[in-house]
Scaffold this motif. Structure first.
Motif: not given
Length: 375
Positions: A187-189, A230-234, A247-250
């Protein structure tokens, strides 16, 4: 790519109709609610595997029927293709020259670009509309991205099923966590590759996007750019490794929230695309006319890029968009269409519109209550 012929059986308001097309400009003329957009939708659906309108299969099938059929004859590079799509209430079967294929298979082979009132309004609509714009661009940028989009959707569907089964009480927490952990690498890949493919395509389109905006606006200096959020970050300048890390962190941060909601809250299906005009968010600082010009320029840039990348133009489908534009933008778009050598389909209620395409090989089809009458 040229649509030669189309047949519809029990598709929306069409009972059984066969239509032949001009290789250049085809105008579907008629009042509202007669079936003009339905014809465009059928062509897009059979050549791209999905509709550009929202709804499930039940909305595509004529009432009191259980199945619908779309057939098309397409010519491309002197080769002839026979496409067939059978639609049931909960299934879709697509064949190419009598061989079963996937939506990704046809999307890689045939290219279509749709201009619709919904697409022109996508800046002020939800993020899902903007993601669709970019995912359409992805296949133009690199045709194998059709497989990437399809694979990610499958992984997301599996993950959502696991989360929903837990939420519904049919699956213990320990098993749910084991299943999610086993699926996470894939999924992450896929999610990281899809997000990075979007980033790459948006950066690659930048020059054509600005040129198209200058053409539409008539201004020599227009400051237009895009952010991938991504997560409010450009993340437009992220590497693939940085996207993967994000993605992993989120996923870790929203693990409990996903279990509580029963759905995936992390991944490219949650990312956003922000169009900047003069370094300001066009959702809040642009007029409706400017927003439409931005999306119009984006799609025009996609068409130009497709020609550079593949040597041919995609088929163009304009669903009542000319009436949505002011006179200057409408004239600029028509001039642009005159200059490109491809098949064009236009729906309109404006009986004077065919005159604007008088320099082209033109076919006018009158649409009335699910019937097609030559002009």
């Amino acid at each position: 790519m040229i649509f030669e012929k189309l047949r519809l059986v029990n598709f929306r308001n069409y009972r059984d109709v066969v239509v032949s097309f001009s290789p250049r400009v085809n105008v579907f003329l008629g009042e509202n609610g007669q079936g003009k957009t339905n014809l465009l939708e059928a062509m897009y659906l059979i050549s791209q595997g999905d509709s550009f309108r929202y709804g499930d299969n039940t909305t595509l099938i004529n009432s009191n029927n259980q199945e619908a059929l779309i057939q098309a004859l397409i010519t491309q590079n002197d080769l002839h293709y026979k496409l067939k799509m059978g639609l049931g209430r909960s299934r879709k079967v697509l064949t190419l020259n009598d061989k079963k294929v996937s939506s990704a298979d046809v999307r890689k082979l045939f290219a279509s670009v749709v201009f619709s009132p919904e697409s022109l309004s996508s800046i002020k609509e939800g993020a899902d509309h903007r993601r669709e714009l970019v995912d359409e661009l992805l296949v133009t940028y690199e045709r194998r991205n059709a497989d990437l989009i399809s694979d990610y959707r499958k992984a997301l569907k599996t993950r959502n099923k696991i989360l929903k089964n837990h939420l519904d009480g049919g699956q213990p927490l320990s098993l749910t966590r084991d299943l999610l952990e086993s699926l996470e690498p894939q999924f992450v890949r896929l999610g990281a590759e899809l997000a990075y493919a979007r980033i790459t395509a948006l950066k690659g389109l930048s020059k054509e996007f600005n040129n198209a905006m200058q053409y539409i606006s008539g201004q020599s200096a227009v400051d237009i750019s895009v952010e991938y959020v991504i997560s409010d970050q450009n993340a437009l300048n992220f590497s693939l490794e940085e996207v993967t890390f994000a993605l992993k962190k989120r996923l870790q941060e929203l693990h409990d929230a996903e279990l509580s909601s029963g759905t995936s809250l992390v991944g490219p299906h949650k990312h956003d695309i922000v169009f900047l005009y003069g370094q300001k968010d066009s959702r809040f600082y642009c007029s409706q006319g400017q927003q439409r010009a931005i999306i119009l320029s984006f799609k025009m840039a996609q068409i130009v890029y497709h020609r550079k990348a593949h040597g041919t133009y995609p088929v163009l489908m304009l669903d009542d968009v000319l009436s949505e534009l002011d006179k200057n933008k409408r004239n600029a778009l028509i001039t642009f269409l005159h200059e490109i050598n491809t098949q064009i389909f236009v729906t309109t209620t404006d009986f004077t519109l065919p005159e604007a395409f008088s320099l082209d090989q033109l076919s006018v089809l009158h649409i009335k209550e699910g019937t097609v009458l030559p002009g």
